[in-house]
Write a protein that holds these residues in place. Structure first.
Motif, PDB file in Angstrom:
ATOM      1  N   HIS A 118       0.848  -1.201   0.000  1.00 45.49           N
ATOM      2  CA  HIS A 118       0.000   0.000   0.000  1.00 45.49           C
ATOM      3  C   HIS A 118       0.882   1.249   0.000  1.00 45.49           C
ATOM      4  CE1 HIS A 118       0.822  -0.583   4.293  1.00 45.49           C
ATOM      5  NE2 HIS A 118       0.522   0.682   4.495  1.00 45.49           N
ATOM      6  N   HIS A 120       1.661   3.830   1.837  1.00 51.06           N
ATOM      7  CA  HIS A 120       2.246   4.569   2.962  1.00 51.06           C
ATOM      8  C   HIS A 120       3.756   4.549   2.774  1.00 51.06           C
ATOM      9  CE1 HIS A 120      -1.320   4.305   5.956  1.00 51.06           C
ATOM     10  NE2 HIS A 120      -1.199   5.534   5.492  1.00 51.06           N
ATOM     11  N   ASP A 122       6.224   4.339   4.650  1.00 57.08           N
ATOM     12  CA  ASP A 122       7.043   3.338   5.353  1.00 57.08           C
ATOM     13  C   ASP A 122       6.966   1.975   4.672  1.00 57.08           C
ATOM     14  OD1 ASP A 122       4.395   3.110   6.239  1.00 57.08           O
ATOM     15  OD2 ASP A 122       4.976   2.284   8.177  1.00 57.08           O
ATOM     16  N   HIS A 123       6.215   1.893   3.563  1.00 58.03           N
ATOM     17  CA  HIS A 123       6.151   0.652   2.783  1.00 58.03           C
ATOM     18  C   HIS A 123       6.658   0.831   1.349  1.00 58.03           C
ATOM     19  CE1 HIS A 123       3.719  -1.739   5.729  1.00 58.03           C
ATOM     20  NE2 HIS A 123       3.587  -0.522   6.202  1.00 58.03           N
ATOM     21  N   HIS A 189      -7.463  -0.692   5.596  1.00 52.00           N
ATOM     22  CA  HIS A 189      -6.403   0.039   6.287  1.00 52.00           C
ATOM     23  C   HIS A 189      -6.790   1.516   6.217  1.00 52.00           C
ATOM     24  CE1 HIS A 189      -2.536   0.930   7.881  1.00 52.00           C
ATOM     25  NE2 HIS A 189      -1.908   1.203   6.761  1.00 52.00           N
ATOM     26  N   ASP A 211      -0.276  -3.861   6.190  1.00 49.71           N
ATOM     27  CA  ASP A 211      -0.961  -3.261   7.344  1.00 49.71           C
ATOM     28  C   ASP A 211      -2.456  -3.507   7.185  1.00 49.71           C
ATOM     29  OD1 ASP A 211       1.472  -2.305   8.136  1.00 49.71           O
ATOM     30  OD2 ASP A 211       1.075  -0.202   7.631  1.00 49.71           O
ATOM     31  N   HIS A 452      -4.647   0.420  12.229  1.00 49.73           N
ATOM     32  CA  HIS A 452      -4.066  -0.882  12.558  1.00 49.73           C
ATOM     33  C   HIS A 452      -4.968  -1.700  13.473  1.00 49.73           C
ATOM     34  CE1 HIS A 452      -0.282   0.227  10.666  1.00 49.73           C
ATOM     35  NE2 HIS A 452      -0.519   1.428  11.158  1.00 49.73           N
TER      36      HIS A 452
HETATM   37 ZN    ZN Z   1       0.214   1.643   6.520  1.00 50.81          ZN
END
Ligand code: ZN
Length: 503
Positions: A118, A120, A122-123, A189, A211, A452
């Protein structure tokens, strides 16, 4: 017995965010990454706002992206910035010239693909730096969000998503890498188009959750994913699926790589409650303006606030940059939900202009809105003081232009609606904002639902999946999983960063 599969976590170990999982299947001769994120907090410890990396080696040295020398992947990163002239030209033009992407073709990588769950950061943030020849598989809307975010910010080495070798998928598709099949499947999410993956490896099914949550408006999607893990319907629909793969499937899930952001601490909450909690404020609302803060890419939250503003006759004010970002998501939307809010049609949404045109996104959104004959929806900061009626204003931080133009003789409120500070560029500055607003007599509320899953939802999901091995990711508390599942048939593997777990 020789190992068939190696799983190596290069990020998301004992930390929330920065997921990047290298999966190697020796039998099928496939190497791929599941997500390629950077832990945003770490990135902004190294680079302040407005600062950018000067080269890829710098990021490797700072441990922000994997070091090629310590993994069996070559030519993982792009060479397009090695040539200083090309780099200077790209930065000057604020775009990446197409011919530059040809450079990577001389340096093919042995990596079969990068799959992103996805959008975000951090991914996916590491994609800025990857070799342009590596196949990149994402959901269609995921690509859209990444590109919209890229186009509504200045070009830099870390905002460079042009020229990537995109392949988009939708739920129900089957991805093929040699003899390996992968089924991407939707989950709920705090961002549209989040996916989990079922990887049919030569050692059996490996599930990566990305996530997820069970308490959002699309929680049925997470249940669909769980159902797919249990039934393998999509994969079993392949007419010529080899018998050995069928029997591997019948043995059940071999490895579950599961997110655990909130394994140790949860809140019973839901996105529906966010709307009803806001309604309670608005029904007896003594305030004249409200400053709201949430993750810009949290479309559900944007919709919730926009609905509330519209219902109670308030203006909803966003910046030009946000307006252009949301406009790009509206444009050619595949799902109806992505048309609500609608930047062109929703006349309660006002757009804050800031000075003369300096950036492309300002030029674009001004042209689009003027062309629609809706110029009256533009505001200048100085209009805020004399603005008629009540208004909500979306903020990410407090800056002088805003503070100098708010009329503090009127009653204000601050609503913090983001406490998942892991994924986007703004680390959690809620406390700072709250303190800065206190002298002006502006109280603060927190109205939120996390992206989350809660502890009970994570535990129930794992128990239903019944994996042989469980690898916690995206959590500061991996040991919690070991305690929770001791004495069961589920073996919890505590990941060690950069160390392969082999099966
Ligand atoms: Zn996420």
């Amino acid at each position: 017995m020789t190992e068939q599969v190696a799983i190596r976590l290069l990020g998301g170990v004992d930390e929330v965010g920065g997921n990047s999982v290298l999966l190697e299947d020796f039998t099928y001769d496939v190497k791929l990454f599941l997500d390629f994120g950077i832990k945003i907090g770490n990135f902004y410890e190294c680079y302040e706002r407005g600062q950018h990396p000067s080269c890829i080696e710098e990021l490797v040295d700072l441990n922000l992206i994997p070091n090629e020398d310590s993994i069996p992947i070559n030519n993982l990163y792009t060479r397009e910035f090695e040539n200083a002239k090309v780099r200077a030209k790209a930065i000057k033009n604020a775009q990446t010239p197409a011919e530059k992407h040809m450079i990577d073709q001389n340096y093919p990588s042995n990596l079969d693909a990068i799959l992103i769950s996805h959008s975000h950061k951090d991914h996916y943030f590491g994609l800025s730096f990857v070799n342009r020849t590596i196949p990149l598989c994402t959901g269609e809307v995921t690509k859209k969000i990444i590109m919209a975010s890229c186009k509504s910010a200045k070009f830099s080495l870390d905002n460079n998503f042009e020229g990537l070798n995109w392949h988009t998928f939708r739920t129900g598709d089957i991805l093929h890498f040699k003899d390996m099949r992968i089924v991407p499947f939707h989950v709920d999410h705090s961002i549209p188009a989040a996916y989990g993956f079922i990887v049919y490896s030569s050692a059996g099914p490996i599930v990566y959750t990305g996530d997820f949550r069970m308490h959002g408006p699309l929680s049925h999607m997470t249940r669909d994913f769980l159902n797919e893990i249990k039934t393998n319907k999509v994969c079993l629909s392949i007419s010529d699926l080899p018998q050995e793969q069928k029997s591997l499937i019948s043995e059940g899930v071999k490895v579950l790589i599961c997110e655990g952001t909130h394994i140790q601490k949860g809140m019973v909450e839901s996105e529906e409650n966010v709307e009803s909690d806001l309604t309670r404020i608005f029904e007896s609302n003594p305030f004249d303006f409200i400053l709201v803060k949430y993750d810009r890419v949290d479309w559900d939250r944007f919709r919730t606030f926009s609905h509330i503003a519209n219902k109670y006759g308030w203006k909803y004010i966003i910046t030009e940059k946000d307006a252009y970002f949301y406009y790009l998501l509206n444009k050619g939307a595949i799902h109806e939900t992505m048309m609500d809010p609608n930047i062109l049609e929703d006349d309660h949404i006002y757009i804050l202009k800031r000075g003369s045109i300096r950036y492309k996104w300002q030029e674009k959104i001004r042209q689009i809105i003027y062309k629609r004959g809706k110029a009256d929806r533009f505001l200048e900061y100085r209009d805020l003081k004399s603005l008629e009626g009540k208004f909500l204003i979306y903020i990410t931080h407090l800056h002088n232009t805003l503070m100098n133009n708010l009329d503090f003789a009127r009653r204000g409120l601050f609503i913090s609606s983001s406490i998942d500070p892991y994924s986007e560029e703004f680390f959690d500055n809620t406390q700072t904002i709250r303190r800065e607003l206190e002298p002006y007599g502006i109280p603060a509320y927190r109205v939120h639902a996390s992206g989350h899953a809660t502890p009970h939802d994570i535990i129930n999901l794992i128990e239903e999946v019944k994996p042989k091995f469980l690898i916690p990711i995206h959590t500061e508390h991996p040991k919690f999983f070991r305690t929770l599942f001791q004495g069961t048939n589920i073996q919890v593997i505590l990941p060690i960063k950069n160390k392969a777990f082999e099966i």
